[in-house]
Design an enzyme around this catalytic site. Structure first.
Site, PDB file in Angstrom:
ATOM      1  N   HIS A  97     -88.265   7.638  -0.065  1.00 40.83           N
ATOM      2  CA  HIS A  97     -89.455   7.125  -0.741  1.00 40.83           C
ATOM      3  C   HIS A  97     -90.684   7.930  -0.381  1.00 40.83           C
ATOM      4  CE1 HIS A  97     -91.999   5.134   2.312  1.00 40.83           C
ATOM      5  NE2 HIS A  97     -90.873   4.941   2.962  1.00 40.83           N
ATOM      6  N   CYS A  98     -91.655   7.863  -1.273  1.00 37.71           N
ATOM      7  CA  CYS A  98     -92.996   8.407  -1.032  1.00 37.71           C
ATOM      8  C   CYS A  98     -93.954   7.262  -1.354  1.00 37.71           C
ATOM      9  CB  CYS A  98     -93.241   9.662  -1.871  1.00 37.71           C
ATOM     10  SG  CYS A  98     -93.118   9.418  -3.656  1.00 37.71           S
ATOM     11  N   ALA A  99     -95.134   7.560  -1.838  1.00 33.35           N
ATOM     12  CA  ALA A  99     -96.075   6.490  -2.179  1.00 33.35           C
ATOM     13  C   ALA A  99     -95.651   5.778  -3.454  1.00 33.35           C
ATOM     14  CB  ALA A  99     -97.488   7.039  -2.335  1.00 33.35           C
ATOM     15  N   PHE A 126     -93.621   3.298  -1.375  1.00 34.67           N
ATOM     16  CA  PHE A 126     -94.256   2.455  -0.361  1.00 34.67           C
ATOM     17  C   PHE A 126     -95.263   1.489  -0.969  1.00 34.67           C
ATOM     18  CE2 PHE A 126     -97.259   1.501   3.078  1.00 34.67           C
ATOM     19  CZ  PHE A 126     -96.381   0.987   4.009  1.00 34.67           C
TER      20      PHE A 126
END
Length: 138
Positions: A97-99, A126
């Site tokens: 995952h990233c943002a 996130f």
């Protein structure tokens, strides 16, 4: 009849634009057919509480990581993923995952290209995790 214009949140607009840019980019076209399966935040929370939890790979920047991250996650910024792949286990499911999503898809493509075959994608990244009220640490 008066119509109220439909409003989309800035975060949703950003996510849609970022996803569109990834899909339209050469990298997006190359990995779109082979994208990692999606998990929503509640599914990841359930899996993390299981007897065989997945590894969570956070590919956001150091500043984003320091603002908050999922407990127990491995932090490898997307720009460092190729140089630091050895830190990512091959024998467990890895939820990337990233943002929001596009950087995670880039990392997934790099990992898949190196033979990783147990990759999962956290839908909404996130931001979706924290918006769902799920716990994180700083």
């Amino acid at each position: 009849m008066t119509r109220t214009p439909h409003r989309t949140s800035p975060a949703r607009t950003f996510a849609l634009l970022a996803t569109a840019l990834l899909v339209l980019s050469p990298l997006g076209a190359a990995c779109a057919a082979d994208e990692a399966p999606i998990l929503v935040p509640s599914e990841l929370a359930q899996r993390l509480a299981s007897d065989a939890p997945p590894v969570v790979l956070d590919v956001r920047t150091d500043a984003e990581w320091n603002e908050g991250h999922i407990a127990g996650a491995i932090h490898v910024p997307v720009d460092e993923i190729e140089a630091r792949m050895a830190e990512v286990p091959r024998d467990r499911d890895v939820v990337v995952h990233c943002a929001v999503g596009p950087r995670a898809r880039r990392a997934e493509a790099a990992l898949a290209g190196a033979g990783y075959d147990r990759l999962l994608h956290l839908e909404g990244g996130f931001r979706a995790w924290s918006a769902a009220g799920l716990p994180f640490e700083k």
